[in-house]
Design an enzyme around this catalytic site. Sequence first.
Site, PDB file in Angstrom:
ATOM      1  N   PRO A 139      51.095  55.711  48.789  1.00  0.00           N
ATOM      2  CA  PRO A 139      51.268  56.246  50.147  1.00  0.00           C
ATOM      3  C   PRO A 139      52.162  55.360  51.030  1.00  0.00           C
ATOM      4  CG  PRO A 139      48.986  56.428  49.469  1.00  0.00           C
ATOM      5  CD  PRO A 139      49.687  55.681  48.377  1.00  0.00           C
ATOM      6  N   ALA A 141      54.384  53.075  49.737  1.00  0.00           N
ATOM      7  CA  ALA A 141      55.503  52.524  48.956  1.00  0.00           C
ATOM      8  C   ALA A 141      56.183  53.626  48.163  1.00  0.00           C
ATOM      9  CB  ALA A 141      55.006  51.425  48.009  1.00  0.00           C
ATOM     10  N   GLY A 142      57.307  54.115  48.694  1.00  0.00           N
ATOM     11  CA  GLY A 142      58.088  55.133  47.995  1.00  0.00           C
ATOM     12  C   GLY A 142      59.422  54.514  47.603  1.00  0.00           C
ATOM     13  N   ASP A 255      68.259  51.710  35.474  1.00  0.00           N
ATOM     14  CA  ASP A 255      69.672  51.855  35.089  1.00  0.00           C
ATOM     15  C   ASP A 255      69.805  52.828  33.930  1.00  0.00           C
ATOM     16  OD1 ASP A 255      70.113  49.968  36.967  1.00  0.00           O
ATOM     17  OD2 ASP A 255      70.431  48.313  35.565  1.00  0.00           O
ATOM     18  N   GLY A 357      74.703  86.221  47.836  1.00  0.00           N
ATOM     19  CA  GLY A 357      74.033  86.958  48.914  1.00  0.00           C
ATOM     20  C   GLY A 357      72.606  87.337  48.554  1.00  0.00           C
ATOM     21  N   GLU A 381      63.191  59.159  41.282  1.00  0.00           N
ATOM     22  CA  GLU A 381      64.009  58.100  40.658  1.00  0.00           C
ATOM     23  C   GLU A 381      64.996  57.504  41.667  1.00  0.00           C
ATOM     24  OE1 GLU A 381      62.128  57.436  37.727  1.00  0.00           O
ATOM     25  OE2 GLU A 381      64.093  56.816  36.996  1.00  0.00           O
ATOM     26  N   GLY A 382      64.629  57.489  42.938  1.00  0.00           N
ATOM     27  CA  GLY A 382      65.494  56.955  43.997  1.00  0.00           C
ATOM     28  C   GLY A 382      66.223  58.080  44.703  1.00  0.00           C
ATOM     29  N   THR A 383      66.015  58.161  46.031  1.00  0.00           N
ATOM     30  CA  THR A 383      66.637  59.252  46.797  1.00  0.00           C
ATOM     31  C   THR A 383      68.156  59.062  46.892  1.00  0.00           C
ATOM     32  OG1 THR A 383      66.435  58.011  48.850  1.00  0.00           O
ATOM     33  CG2 THR A 383      64.570  59.427  48.276  1.00  0.00           C
TER      34      THR A 383
HETATM   35  C1  LIG Z   1      57.801  66.238  42.564  1.00  0.00           C
HETATM   36  C2  LIG Z   1      57.798  64.747  42.611  1.00  0.00           C
HETATM   37  C3  LIG Z   1      57.603  64.043  41.440  1.00  0.00           C
HETATM   38  C4  LIG Z   1      57.568  62.636  41.467  1.00  0.00           C
HETATM   39  N1  LIG Z   1      57.304  61.963  40.313  1.00  0.00           N
HETATM   40  C5  LIG Z   1      57.079  60.625  40.387  1.00  0.00           C
HETATM   41  C6  LIG Z   1      56.595  59.911  39.246  1.00  0.00           C
HETATM   42  O1  LIG Z   1      56.448  60.460  38.153  1.00  0.00           O
HETATM   43  N2  LIG Z   1      56.287  58.612  39.393  1.00  0.00           N
HETATM   44  C7  LIG Z   1      56.434  57.957  40.592  1.00  0.00           C
HETATM   45  O2  LIG Z   1      56.132  56.776  40.663  1.00  0.00           O
HETATM   46  N3  LIG Z   1      56.935  58.598  41.696  1.00  0.00           N
HETATM   47  C8  LIG Z   1      57.233  59.908  41.620  1.00  0.00           C
HETATM   48  N4  LIG Z   1      57.674  60.580  42.733  1.00  0.00           N
HETATM   49  C9  LIG Z   1      57.864  59.859  43.965  1.00  0.00           C
HETATM   50  C10 LIG Z   1      59.319  59.699  44.355  1.00  0.00           C
HETATM   51  O3  LIG Z   1      59.950  58.788  43.489  1.00  0.00           O
HETATM   52  C11 LIG Z   1      59.357  59.272  45.831  1.00  0.00           C
HETATM   53  O4  LIG Z   1      59.006  60.414  46.575  1.00  0.00           O
HETATM   54  C12 LIG Z   1      60.699  58.750  46.250  1.00  0.00           C
HETATM   55  O5  LIG Z   1      60.922  57.489  45.690  1.00  0.00           O
HETATM   56  C13 LIG Z   1      60.826  58.624  47.754  1.00  0.00           C
HETATM   57  O6  LIG Z   1      59.741  57.953  48.305  1.00  0.00           O
HETATM   58  P1  LIG Z   1      58.943  58.556  49.556  1.00  0.00           P
HETATM   59  O7  LIG Z   1      58.639  59.974  49.248  1.00  0.00           O
HETATM   60  O8  LIG Z   1      57.833  57.659  49.894  1.00  0.00           O
HETATM   61  O9  LIG Z   1      60.009  58.557  50.720  1.00  0.00           O
HETATM   62  P2  LIG Z   1      60.387  57.337  51.656  1.00  0.00           P
HETATM   63  O10 LIG Z   1      60.685  56.132  50.890  1.00  0.00           O
HETATM   64  O11 LIG Z   1      59.360  57.239  52.736  1.00  0.00           O
HETATM   65  O12 LIG Z   1      61.745  57.882  52.286  1.00  0.00           O
HETATM   66  C14 LIG Z   1      61.781  58.920  53.266  1.00  0.00           C
HETATM   67  C15 LIG Z   1      63.261  59.153  53.620  1.00  0.00           C
HETATM   68  O13 LIG Z   1      63.830  57.928  54.137  1.00  0.00           O
HETATM   69  C16 LIG Z   1      64.980  57.554  53.375  1.00  0.00           C
HETATM   70  N5  LIG Z   1      65.051  56.092  53.263  1.00  0.00           N
HETATM   71  C17 LIG Z   1      64.076  55.257  52.828  1.00  0.00           C
HETATM   72  N6  LIG Z   1      64.507  53.970  52.861  1.00  0.00           N
HETATM   73  C18 LIG Z   1      65.789  54.011  53.302  1.00  0.00           C
HETATM   74  C19 LIG Z   1      66.792  53.010  53.530  1.00  0.00           C
HETATM   75  N7  LIG Z   1      66.550  51.729  53.314  1.00  0.00           N
HETATM   76  N8  LIG Z   1      67.999  53.425  54.004  1.00  0.00           N
HETATM   77  C20 LIG Z   1      68.257  54.745  54.215  1.00  0.00           C
HETATM   78  N9  LIG Z   1      67.343  55.722  54.038  1.00  0.00           N
HETATM   79  C21 LIG Z   1      66.137  55.370  53.572  1.00  0.00           C
HETATM   80  C22 LIG Z   1      64.784  58.197  52.017  1.00  0.00           C
HETATM   81  O14 LIG Z   1      66.008  58.380  51.329  1.00  0.00           O
HETATM   82  C23 LIG Z   1      64.118  59.512  52.416  1.00  0.00           C
HETATM   83  O15 LIG Z   1      65.106  60.429  52.801  1.00  0.00           O
HETATM   84  C24 LIG Z   1      57.768  61.953  42.704  1.00  0.00           C
HETATM   85  C25 LIG Z   1      57.999  62.687  43.877  1.00  0.00           C
HETATM   86  C26 LIG Z   1      58.009  64.057  43.845  1.00  0.00           C
HETATM   87  C27 LIG Z   1      58.234  64.812  45.141  1.00  0.00           C
END
Ligand SMILES: Cc1cc2nc3c(=O)[nH]c(=O)nc-3n(C[C@H](O)[C@H](O)[C@H](O)COP(=O)(O)OP(=O)(O)OC[C@H]3O[C@@H](n4cnc5c(N)ncnc54)[C@H](O)[C@@H]3O)c2cc1C
Length: 404
Positions: A139, A141-142, A255, A357, A381-383
């Site tokens: 929650p 750490a994304g 990587d 459409g 895998e990283g946004t």
């Molecule tokens: C369907 C689904 C499957 C998944 N499967 C897995 C899995 O198998 N294992 C696992 O461990 N995780 C999994 N994830 C988690 C996914 O990897 C995370 O959702 C993702 O890393 C982003 O983290 P967060 O959702 O907490 O967003 P946040 O980190 O809170 O980010 C929110 C927004 O802020 C932006 N942002 C954050 N930091 C910065 C920065 N420094 N500079 C600019 N913009 C920033 C992000 O790009 C994003 O747009 C899954 C998620 C989903 C939705």
Amino acid sequence: MINLETPKKFKPLVSQAHQVATEVLRPISRKYDAEEHAYPKELDMLAAVIEGVNEGGELGGAGAGGVRRDSENGGDEGNRNGSNMATVLSIIEMCWGDVGLLLSLPNQGLGNSAIASVANEEQLELYGGKWAAMAITEPEAGSDSAAIRTTAELDGDEYVLNGEKIFVTSGDRADLIVVWASLDRSKGRAAIKSFIVERDNPGLKLDRLEHKLGIRASDTANFILQDCRVPKEALLGSPEIDTKRGFGGVMQTFDNTRPLVGAMAVGVTRAALEETQRLLTEAGVELDDDAPAFSQSAAAARFLEMEADYEAARLLTLQAAWMADNGKPNSLQASMAKAKAGRTCVDVTLGCVELCGSVGYGENELLEKWARDAKILDLFEGTQQIQLLIVARQLLGKTSAELR
Ligand SMILES: Cc1cc2nc3c(=O)[nH]c(=O)nc-3n(C[C@H](O)[C@H](O)[C@H](O)COP(=O)(O)OP(=O)(O)OC[C@H]3O[C@@H](n4cnc5c(N)ncnc54)[C@H](O)[C@@H]3O)c2cc1C
């Protein structure tokens, strides 16, 4: 000289994967999109066939073959196309079929990739052949995975894990979960290790399954780890906390896995483009790849522009995989490929809905589904933003502390 053709030795693999995508995945694509959380039982048979056909799992999912970088995986042997390239090529085909189902293929999870990449002989013996999901996200750490709070404390011959993991792909269906936890939170990133946890461990409690926009065939689970005991041997890699090496080791897995997600995006993008081309042609729109876009209709010009983006994404993805096969550092290219392919997939699938459409928006075609499936490929895998940050750091020679 660069050769843009599919390597000859992989042509049978690509053709097999395409056949599976056409005959097994596409026909059940809509069914499991509609029946979220239903188990796609058709995949059991497919997984067994895949295991029989190629023991390494190259015709499979998110990289069960692993991503070891030793001499057998490139090194000084000259130019080679190995398991990374094979996996990327087959993922492209399978995701042309259905990305949610590809992510649901038994024994082909991201955890399998981590295990195959860093497990020792005993661990491979114990856990090889099982289905492994990967649990990093929490929650709090994304994107910043170094901020994880789950802890692992040594108690005799066991580690005791406590924390919460969310969004675990295949978390409910897999046999094992590879859990990231900290051995000592005061020591920062270097103390983060991964642990193999059996799915039926009583300390690993399923909290809930997520309902999602796309990839609805794939289950996404949230867990609580409460005094979850695992044997000492469940730690992947070295238990040493090497503050000099820092986070590099664990991050290196990305990587190799990022090009795989790039490949998923490339596959979905191609599916949407092919279907759109068919619908445009049916509607009488002429497309000419050899004539300048400005001399064609607006719809044709838009289509050609999307095709060019697709091609760029595909080539970047192949380049990143080729570098991994040849033992070349590819952090920059892996992130470029993931960023380009993820964004292209979102833009192109929505662009295809737009071009077609109401036909694109309706459920009679798969275009609307692909537009929903696409977004996750630009997220996990990283946004997009995180990939661009990594690219910028690499190009500018900045550390993660200097540019964040
Ligand atoms: C369907 C689904 C499957 C998944 N499967 C897995 C899995 O198998 N294992 C696992 O461990 N995780 C999994 N994830 C988690 C996914 O990897 C995370 O959702 C993702 O890393 C982003 O983290 P967060 O959702 O907490 O967003 P946040 O980190 O809170 O980010 C929110 C927004 O802020 C932006 N942002 C954050 N930091 C910065 C920065 N420094 N500079 C600019 N913009 C920033 C992000 O790009 C994003 O747009 C899954 C998620 C989903 C939705």
